[in-house]
Scaffold this motif. Structure first.
Motif, PDB file in Angstrom:
ATOM      1  N   ILE A  50       0.734  -1.093  -0.165  1.00 43.38           N
ATOM      2  CA  ILE A  50      -0.084  -0.024   0.167  1.00 43.38           C
ATOM      3  C   ILE A  50       0.953   1.258  -0.071  1.00 43.38           C
ATOM      4  O   ILE A  50       1.853   1.428   0.993  1.00 43.38           O
ATOM      5  N   ALA A  68      -2.922   4.379  -2.129  1.00 40.47           N
ATOM      6  CA  ALA A  68      -3.850   5.184  -1.134  1.00 40.47           C
ATOM      7  C   ALA A  68      -3.213   6.364  -0.739  1.00 40.47           C
ATOM      8  O   ALA A  68      -2.347   6.426   0.267  1.00 40.47           O
ATOM      9  N   ILE A  90      -1.813   7.425   2.955  1.00 38.58           N
ATOM     10  CA  ILE A  90      -1.474   6.221   3.974  1.00 38.58           C
ATOM     11  C   ILE A  90      -0.600   6.472   4.940  1.00 38.58           C
ATOM     12  O   ILE A  90      -0.636   6.004   5.877  1.00 38.58           O
ATOM     13  N   GLU A 117      -9.385   5.350   2.125  1.00 39.75           N
ATOM     14  CA  GLU A 117      -9.660   4.618   0.897  1.00 39.75           C
ATOM     15  C   GLU A 117      -8.689   4.555   0.150  1.00 39.75           C
ATOM     16  O   GLU A 117      -7.835   5.457   0.007  1.00 39.75           O
ATOM     17  N   PHE A 118      -8.709   3.455  -0.653  1.00 39.24           N
ATOM     18  CA  PHE A 118      -7.800   3.196  -1.893  1.00 39.24           C
ATOM     19  C   PHE A 118      -8.505   3.085  -3.129  1.00 39.24           C
ATOM     20  O   PHE A 118      -9.631   2.743  -3.024  1.00 39.24           O
ATOM     21  N   LYS A 119      -7.800   3.363  -4.292  1.00 39.34           N
ATOM     22  CA  LYS A 119      -8.496   3.010  -5.602  1.00 39.34           C
ATOM     23  C   LYS A 119      -8.571   1.671  -5.884  1.00 39.34           C
ATOM     24  O   LYS A 119      -7.740   0.984  -5.751  1.00 39.34           O
TER      25      LYS A 119
END
Lengths: 414, 159
Positions: free
Chosen positions: B81, B103, B106, B134-136
């Motif tokens: 991540i 993200a 992060i 949130e992440f893509k």
């Protein structure tokens, strides 16, 4: 209106036009893998269950990273690759005596304008210097190319560096590209095509343009590119019978970002540890060096050897410093012999080795130990890149490398 | 997915992930034993199956060596991540079956050693203190490739 990347990728994917952001499948003109990424490519190719490569005349395999073999493991990799070459009838195979892949490809006429070239090596972007779309890929992608002859791409946007001005004495293409990377940052062109244009680039030789394109990856670039001109055509026609097509960028393109760079007052530059974008003028760097490496796909060409020899002639390398000179190919080595350059290096106290990647990636020869400092004409100074993670690597032009070897510390040539 | 987050900085290059002197090897176990050794010589022993790498911008920059994502897979990393990724590494990691989650922000909410939870379907990472980011979300075809362990397995199963 399209950029040259968009035009090349449109042609390669059989479309009228493509736009940045489109996902396309492009036919590949040349696929290159070498002795270090080759074994994984071959293993993946076999795992897919493919039997024959799509076109043995379009695959180029040079051995350059571990040559001659320095361990039984390297020798085994060479054996595996030679077997693959033989079984598949690969027409363009260069064994341990040829040179560095990114010098071999253009020198032997495999690269022509308008080609799409993929290599299992990140510095494949070098070949855009001849107006090709050239990019580095991994081994699994290479296995797919071996099997199918095509690969999916996202069409990139373009950062066009409009470089103008006259370079001062002892300032070279390497200084220009280090300056640009320092300005843009290590991710300043991620996923972008990096085009180099302007009167400074027009004045440059094809070799110099290769230096610019070679390092596009160090700012995240997908490829480096220079619009072909008469110098490109002269270089290519001397070396290749392949048909070629010249593409140029329309300056009103929507996917084009033009960045103006004036190099009139540019000083020689150095990239300091441990990132390529940590760039300073040589005048601000005062560091003692243990090892100098002149060579690599960035600066191991005949013009680099000439620049260094001019400075080293009649001088001795500093007592506590060692210098390693590695011509980028057998052709370069042979020219350097004819011109007396090798004698100048040897008389100055340098070690001259057979063409290979050398210490560039710290896997073969000229590895540095803990606490040691290397000044290198190659392209990466990451932590541990040339050996010990407790060593340090600085990057410079051939001229700075030669002048520094004499002084035993990083200095600008006078 | 739940696991420990191992945090690294910006511009983690592929020479850090697997140094050049080990590229003569192609097997996952050997490559894993040298994973991240330039920054942390014990990383391969500390990282447990299912753990995460959390990093800053431009993760995976540098060479095209597929040895790098293979080593990460070998130490059991279930996803990397990061604030952002380098291009060639992104393709290679997907091809060998290591999910990369982009993200932004992060590194501000995760500390080294935090226990974190990743919800691939919802695209949400939950930190140990309950903070969420949130992440893509990955497109379905990419999830399919990753679920089957990489591009080659995916193609073999499709045949």
């Amino acid at each position: 209106m399209p950029t040259m990347s968009e035009k090349i990728l449109a042609k390669a994917s059989g479309k009228e036009s493509v736009e940045a952001g489109d996902i396309i499948i492009a036919n590949i003109d040349i696929a290159m893998t070498h002795d270090l990424t080759g074994p994984l490519s071959v293993q993946s190719f076999e795992k897919i269950g493919a039997e024959k490569v799509w076109d043995p005349s379009k695959i180029v395999i040079p051995f350059d990273h571990q040559v001659p073999a320095d361990s039984i493991d390297s020798a085994n990799n060479h054996i595996l690759m030679r077997k693959f070459v033989k079984e598949q009838g690969i027409e363009n195979f260069y064994d341990v005596n040829a040179g560095v892949c990114h010098q071999i490809l253009p020198e032997k006429g495999h690269v022509v304008p308008g080609n799409v070239i993929v290599g299992a090596d990140s510095h494949t972007c070098t070949h855009g210097a001849l107006g090709a779309f050239a990019t580095g890929i991994g081994s699994t992608d290479m296995a797919m190319v071996f099997a199918e002859g095509n690969l999916w791409f996202k069409v990139p946007e373009t950062n066009r560096f409009n470089i103008t001005g006259k370079l001062q004495d002892n300032v070279y293409a390497k200084d220009v590209i280090l300056h640009i990377i320092g300005m843009m940052g290590a991710d300043g062109s991620t996923y972008k095509a990096c085009e180099f244009a302007g009167n400074t680039v027009s004045d440059m030789s094809v070799s110099d343009r290769m230096v610019l394109c070679n390092m596009a990856i160090e700012m995240g670039g997908k490829t480096g590119l220079v619009e072909p001109d008469q110098k490109t055509i002269d270089y290519v026609e001397k070396r290749s019978n392949k048909p070629y097509e010249i593409f140029k960028t329309d300056l009103d393109s929507d996917s084009l970002n033009i960045i103006d760079i004036d190099v009139d007052d540019l000083e020689p530059q150095v990239a300091c540890p441990h990132n390529v974008d940590n760039v300073k003028p040589v005048s601000e760097v005062d560091v003692e060096i243990d090892q100098v490496f002149l060579g690599s796909c960035t600066n191991g060409r005949i013009s680099d050897l000439r620049d260094a020899a001019r400075i080293l002639k009649g001088n001795r390398i500093a007592e506590n410093t060692r210098m390693l000179v590695i011509p980028a190919s057998r052709e370069v080595y042979s020219m350097a012999l004819d011109e007396g350059l090798i004698k100048i290096f040897v008389d100055a106290g340098a070690l001259v080795s057979a063409p290979c990647c050398g210490p560039c990636l710290g896997g073969h020869t000229g590895i540095i130990g803990p606490g040691e400092v290397s000044l290198s004409t190659s392209n990466r100074n990451f932590k541990g890149r040339q050996g010990s993670p407790d060593g340090k690597v600085y990057l410079s032009s051939a001229a700075v490398a030669a002048a520094s070897a004499i002084e035993g510390r990083i200095v600008a040539p006078e | 997915m739940k696991g420990t987050a191992w945090k690294f900085g910006n511009d983690i290059d592929t020479d850090i992930i697997v140094p050049g002197r080990y590229l003569i090897y192609t097997d996952e176990e050997t490559l894993a034993s040298h994973c991240m050794e330039g920054l942390d010589a014990d990383f391969d022993r500390k990282c447990k199956k299912g753990d995460f790498i959390v990093a800053g911008t431009n993760f995976g920059c540098g060479s095209s060596r597929e040895h790098a994502p293979i080593a990460l897979k070998g130490v059991g990393v279930s996803a990397v991540i990061a604030e952002s990724f380098a291009r060639i590494f992104y393709r290679n990691a997907t091809n060998v079956g290591v999910p990369l989650l982009e993200a932004p922000g992060i590194t501000k909410i995760i500390e080294n050693g935090d226990e974190i939870e990743v919800d691939m379907d919802e695209g949400i990472i939950t930190a140990s203190n309950g903070e969420k980011i949130e992440f893509k979300k990955l497109p379905p075809f990419m999830l399919e490739i990753l679920n089957q362990g990489g591009l080659i397995e995916y193609l073999k199963n499709k045949r």
